[in-house]
Design a protein around this motif. Structure first.
Motif, PDB file in Angstrom:
ATOM      1  N   ARG A  49       7.823   0.879 -10.605  1.00  0.00           N
ATOM      2  CA  ARG A  49       6.487   1.490 -10.605  1.00  0.00           C
ATOM      3  C   ARG A  49       6.142   2.058  -9.232  1.00  0.00           C
ATOM      4  NH1 ARG A  49       3.846  -2.611 -11.153  1.00  0.00           N
ATOM      5  NH2 ARG A  49       2.956  -2.731  -9.064  1.00  0.00           N
TER       6      ARG A  49
ATOM      7  N   THR B 299       8.079   3.130  -6.908  1.00  0.00           N
ATOM      8  CA  THR B 299       8.928   4.230  -6.435  1.00  0.00           C
ATOM      9  C   THR B 299       8.890   5.451  -7.354  1.00  0.00           C
ATOM     10  OG1 THR B 299      10.839   3.215  -7.547  1.00  0.00           O
ATOM     11  CG2 THR B 299      10.494   2.678  -5.213  1.00  0.00           C
ATOM     12  N   GLN B 300       8.012   5.439  -8.346  1.00  0.00           N
ATOM     13  CA  GLN B 300       7.915   6.590  -9.242  1.00  0.00           C
ATOM     14  C   GLN B 300       7.571   7.882  -8.500  1.00  0.00           C
ATOM     15  OE1 GLN B 300       5.024   5.394 -12.162  1.00  0.00           O
ATOM     16  NE2 GLN B 300       6.572   4.928 -13.710  1.00  0.00           N
ATOM     17  N   SER B 301       6.819   7.742  -7.425  1.00  0.00           N
ATOM     18  CA  SER B 301       6.369   8.939  -6.698  1.00  0.00           C
ATOM     19  C   SER B 301       7.382   9.396  -5.645  1.00  0.00           C
ATOM     20  CB  SER B 301       5.031   8.653  -6.016  1.00  0.00           C
ATOM     21  OG  SER B 301       5.155   7.583  -5.087  1.00  0.00           O
TER      22      SER B 301
ATOM     23  N   PRO C 144      10.299  11.450  -4.738  1.00  0.00           N
ATOM     24  CA  PRO C 144      10.963  12.561  -5.437  1.00  0.00           C
ATOM     25  C   PRO C 144      12.447  12.304  -5.678  1.00  0.00           C
ATOM     26  CG  PRO C 144       9.526  13.394  -3.710  1.00  0.00           C
ATOM     27  CD  PRO C 144       9.576  11.905  -3.534  1.00  0.00           C
TER      28      PRO C 144
END
Length: 354
Positions: free
Chosen positions: A97, A99-101, A103
């Motif tokens: 969750r 590290t979803q952002s 890229p």
């Protein structure tokens, strides 16, 4: 006697006293009656609570540290994101969750769990259904390895040796008058403990964990050859000295030879032994760092403040207690240590020093 006690008594009757390692292996990991198979071991309903169960902040910061290592190493593809002994899957869920952002990070990775308990695998599937499971680290796919082991090494079976002149007597478990009790082997040389003759005295007890050394060697070899980073987070210290075998039942420390099969068994991690193993490969290890220092360097207080801004009442009180429990020297902040593994020539993982 319960089922595990019957099994242990039969083993002792047939083969003689058991090493502490064999006692731990049977008690914890017997496929039908082992502790990890038969009991809800984690959380308030179990016998202990791990850091990821205390607060989401722990997994978030661990995940971002691994993602930063991936960025520092040039954002490689075909990443193996692995966890050893993932419990209920809470830590990995928080890592994913958080590290979803980042890229392309999720596009580059597959999630792998090293877990021997079929019972725990079922729990983990509920939390991280896309994971791939392995019985041991040797079957992880080859590629850049970004790995976390939180409270994994402390549950591996240890052997205990008592200094006897220039030799060692192994501490054993036996039966006497219908009770399990301690015994000692005859003195013998132990090659792995030859260096400890120089820093121990007669009667000193030293613990050794052969399986920990083998696992760390495999991890370090892969990181050296393919890149990546490893985070070992556990309670322990730099050098083993003294009896650290601990039994936990209902969040209370008890005698390891009571409530056999009904309590968790752990021992402090000998970080020096792990570090010495890593140095036999081309990988490097960081300094051993208290968990509280590691988390503060990663910004846990700022994260705690940001989360607290949206909390009130009991939720806020529990959040403040969780931050303290993870970081304060009188709680997990000093007892738990962190050591990183990284390739030669790369930066150490965030929050740690070379």
């Amino acid at each position: 006697m319960n089922a595990i006690e019957h099994i242990l008594a039969r083993q002792i009757a047939m083969h003689g006293p058991l090493s502490v390692a064999d006692f731990m292996s049977t008690t914890l990991m017997h496929p039908e009656h082992g502790y990890y198979v038969t009991r809800p071991v984690f959380g308030a309903q179990g016998d202990f609570i791990t850091a990821p169960e205390i607060s989401q902040m722990f997994g978030e910061l661990v995940g971002l540290a691994l993602a930063q290592a991936w960025i520092d190493q040039g954002t490689p593809d075909n990443v193996v994101l692995a966890e050893l002994g993932p419990g209920r899957g809470t830590l990995m869920s928080d890592i994913l969750r958080a590290t979803q952002s980042v890229p392309k990070f999720h596009d580059a990775l597959t999630v792998h769990f090293v877990e021997t308990s079929n019972h725990l695998r079922q729990r983990q599937r509920e939390t991280v259904p896309d994971a791939i499971w392995h019985d041991d680290v040797t079957t992880l796919p080859y590629g850049p390895l970004f790995l976390v082991a939180n409270e994994f090494f402390d549950a591996l079976p240890i052997r205990q040796f008592i200094r006897d002149g220039n030799a060692w007597s192994e501490r054993m478990v036996t039966r006497d008058s219908d009770k399990f009790t301690w015994a000692k082997s005859r003195p013998m040389p132990v090659m792995e403990l030859e260096p400890r003759i120089n820093d121990t005295s007669d009667g000193d007890l030293v613990e050794d964990c052969p399986s920990a050394r083998a696992i760390v060697h495999e991890i370090a070899e892969r990181i050296a050859n393919y890149g990546g980073a490893g985070l070992i987070i556990d309670y322990g210290d730099w050098r083993s000295l003294g009896d650290t075998l601990q039994a936990l039942h209902d969040h209370t420390v008890i005698d390891p030879l009571t409530k056999i099969g009904l309590c968790d068994l752990t021992a402090h991690v000998d970080y020096e032994a792990l570090a010495n193993t890593i140095t036999t490969t081309m990988a490097r290890h960081t300094r051993v760092t208290p968990q509280g220092v590691f988390l503060e360097r990663l910004g846990i207080t700022q994260r705690a403040q940001a989360l607290a801004a949206r909390m009130t009442g009991d939720t806020l009180d529990n959040h403040i207690k969780a931050h303290r429990r993870l970081t304060h020297p009188d709680e997990m902040g000093t007892l738990f240590k962190v050591m990183g593994i990284y390739p030669d020539g790369a930066n150490p993982p965030a929050g740690l020093e070379a």
